[in-house]
Design an enzyme around this catalytic site. Sequence first.
Site, PDB file in Angstrom:
ATOM      1  CB  ILE A 106      -1.303  -6.135  14.657  1.00 45.17           C
ATOM      2  CG1 ILE A 106      -0.798  -6.979  13.491  1.00 45.17           C
ATOM      3  CG2 ILE A 106      -0.222  -5.911  15.698  1.00 45.17           C
ATOM      4  CD1 ILE A 106       0.232  -6.299  12.616  1.00 45.17           C
ATOM      5  CB  VAL A 107      -4.512  -2.616  16.739  1.00 46.00           C
ATOM      6  CG1 VAL A 107      -5.940  -2.604  16.243  1.00 46.00           C
ATOM      7  CG2 VAL A 107      -4.296  -1.519  17.747  1.00 46.00           C
ATOM      8  CE  LYS A 139     -11.311   0.813  10.223  1.00 47.72           C
ATOM      9  NZ  LYS A 139     -10.566   1.450   9.151  1.00 47.72           N
ATOM     10  CG  ASN A 186      -0.261  -0.017   2.508  1.00 46.45           C
ATOM     11  OD1 ASN A 186       0.455   0.912   2.836  1.00 46.45           O
ATOM     12  ND2 ASN A 186      -0.421  -1.112   3.267  1.00 46.45           N
TER      13      ASN A 186
HETATM   14  O1  PMT Z   1       2.927   6.364   6.348  1.00 45.92           O
HETATM   15  P1  PMT Z   1       2.436   7.690   5.797  1.00 45.92           P
HETATM   16  O2  PMT Z   1       2.680   7.796   4.292  1.00 45.92           O
HETATM   17  O3  PMT Z   1       2.976   8.866   6.558  1.00 45.92           O
HETATM   18  O4  PMT Z   1       0.844   7.729   5.936  1.00 45.92           O
HETATM   19  C1  PMT Z   1       0.270   7.747   7.210  1.00 45.92           C
HETATM   20  C2  PMT Z   1      -0.958   6.818   7.281  1.00 45.92           C
HETATM   21  C3  PMT Z   1      -2.035   7.312   6.329  1.00 45.92           C
HETATM   22  C4  PMT Z   1      -0.554   5.385   6.931  1.00 45.92           C
HETATM   23  C5  PMT Z   1      -1.460   6.861   8.781  1.00 45.92           C
HETATM   24  O5  PMT Z   1      -1.834   8.170   9.102  1.00 45.92           O
HETATM   25  C6  PMT Z   1      -2.632   5.904   8.993  1.00 45.92           C
HETATM   26  O6  PMT Z   1      -3.779   6.223   8.791  1.00 45.92           O
HETATM   27  N1  PMT Z   1      -2.311   4.663   9.458  1.00 45.92           N
HETATM   28  C7  PMT Z   1      -3.307   3.553   9.625  1.00 45.92           C
HETATM   29  C8  PMT Z   1      -3.588   2.942   8.277  1.00 45.92           C
HETATM   30  C9  PMT Z   1      -4.565   1.792   8.365  1.00 45.92           C
HETATM   31  O7  PMT Z   1      -4.209   0.715   8.004  1.00 45.92           O
HETATM   32  O8  PMT Z   1      -5.758   2.060   8.851  1.00 45.92           O
HETATM   33  P2  PMT Z   1      -6.975   0.999   8.938  1.00 45.92           P
HETATM   34  O9  PMT Z   1      -8.160   1.876   9.097  1.00 45.92           O
HETATM   35  O10 PMT Z   1      -6.948   0.031   7.806  1.00 45.92           O
HETATM   36  O11 PMT Z   1      -6.668   0.177  10.257  1.00 45.92           O
HETATM   37  C10 PMT Z   1      -7.175   0.545  11.539  1.00 45.92           C
HETATM   38  C11 PMT Z   1      -6.173   0.224  12.620  1.00 45.92           C
HETATM   39  O12 PMT Z   1      -5.997  -1.182  12.719  1.00 45.92           O
HETATM   40  C12 PMT Z   1      -4.793   0.810  12.398  1.00 45.92           C
HETATM   41  O13 PMT Z   1      -4.313   1.239  13.639  1.00 45.92           O
HETATM   42  C13 PMT Z   1      -3.973  -0.375  11.874  1.00 45.92           C
HETATM   43  O14 PMT Z   1      -2.592  -0.269  12.223  1.00 45.92           O
HETATM   44  C14 PMT Z   1      -4.638  -1.537  12.595  1.00 45.92           C
HETATM   45  N2  PMT Z   1      -4.580  -2.819  11.863  1.00 45.92           N
HETATM   46  C15 PMT Z   1      -5.142  -2.967  10.647  1.00 45.92           C
HETATM   47  C16 PMT Z   1      -5.111  -4.198  10.019  1.00 45.92           C
HETATM   48  C17 PMT Z   1      -4.461  -5.299  10.655  1.00 45.92           C
HETATM   49  N3  PMT Z   1      -4.388  -6.474  10.079  1.00 45.92           N
HETATM   50  N4  PMT Z   1      -3.905  -5.122  11.856  1.00 45.92           N
HETATM   51  C18 PMT Z   1      -3.959  -3.919  12.475  1.00 45.92           C
HETATM   52  O15 PMT Z   1      -3.430  -3.776  13.588  1.00 45.92           O
END
Ligand code: PMT
Length: 404
Positions: A310-311, A340, A212
């Site tokens: 993971i989280v 979330k 990504n």
């Molecule tokens: O890295 P940059 O280019 O500076 O960009 C920053 C960013 C946009 C990546 C950052 O600001 C951001 O939004 N990070 C989270 C991205 C994400 O995957 O969001 P999500 O909405 O898909 O996931 C929600 C949460 O669950 C996140 O904390 C993620 O780390 C966690 N997660 C998601 C999937 C997974 N399998 N395990 C997780 O722990």
Amino acid sequence: MSEQALHNKKIVLGVTGSIAAYKSADLVRRLREKGADVRVVMTKAACEFITPLTLQTLSGHPVAIELLDADQEAAMGHIKLARWADWILIAPATADTLARLASGRADDLLTALCSASESPLAIAPAMNNKMWQNEATQNNIRHLRSQSAQILGPASGDQACGEQGEGRLLEPNDIVEALARLVVPAQLQGKHVVITAGPTYEPIDPVRFIGNRSSGKMGFAMAVAAAEAGADVTLISGPVNLPTPTRVSRIDIETAQQMHDEVMAHVQGCDLFIACAAVADFRPQQFERNKIKKTKQEQLQLILTPTLDIVSAVTDGDKRPFVVGFAAETNAVEAYAKDKLKRKKLDMIAANQVGDGVGFAVNENELQVFWEAGSRILPMAPKKQLARDLMTLIIEQYNAKNTT
Ligand code: PMT
């Protein structure tokens, strides 16, 4: 703004050759009143306006002026000062100083120090209003801002030259307040913070992967902000092209499974877990040992299987730390983020709009932060500063949770 923000902060105050240099005496006093340790660096021109002895007496330390002075370099030379500083504040900063900083000059002590330092830089300009409006000065300001320098002021009003307009140095009290709003309070000493950053790569075959657009910039900025707050920081990062921040211990991984395993190995007993990584939600079910060849078939179907969350694995664990997640959304940002927050049992969530050139990979961003009892908007700012603002908010909520 935290009253304690400047407490125990090490500040190099750069004073340059402006009539407003007399205000730096008051500025040193006010910074010290807030608990900051201040070392003054003066340009030679500044010494025409205020004596080093005044600033030495008020700061309680010798003032550094010369770059090529063996005695001064032996005491606390420019490299040592560059490493020592939590922040570099230049007040007043002349138009010439701005130009020299913007062009990367390093031929006097102050500019050499700035170019050798990874510390954040705040600049309070002071000059005649025409000099301030001059296109070259404005270009320099834009350039310095793009490098994450924080520009404090200038104020408008009567000028020493008899004119009126924008270009006056902010009053010392206003400079101290503005700086305190930028600084992360040193309230995580003795705490362990684990942070994830960057993308994950999920291999399809030996040459291809599903990835990504995350660059790791925000997660790395969070690691810097946590270190500035005094924490021991473990940064678990996907494949990114960024240097390891000082005082941060870094572990590189590639896949979501590897990130999961490293997080679970390091999160035990940690105080804060910040999940900034853009972890793949799915991975190819099968890894092809050899490169998939292009054949005449018109379609290639990949079967994807969910990765571990993971989280959620962290929030489901015993003795969970304070957990902050991120949400990257293209629409309905608030609704998805709040969902979330609840579903993943987070203490806080920082949500950002992504796609169409925002959020991922760029240097600036804005965040909407939610927790059970409140929310805050952190407006558009360089990610380095946005991370400090977010870390300050996290510390507030972490302290609130741990004192109730
Ligand atoms: O890295 P940059 O280019 O500076 O960009 C920053 C960013 C946009 C990546 C950052 O600001 C951001 O939004 N990070 C989270 C991205 C994400 O995957 O969001 P999500 O909405 O898909 O996931 C929600 C949460 O669950 C996140 O904390 C993620 O780390 C966690 N997660 C998601 C999937 C997974 N399998 N395990 C997780 O722990």
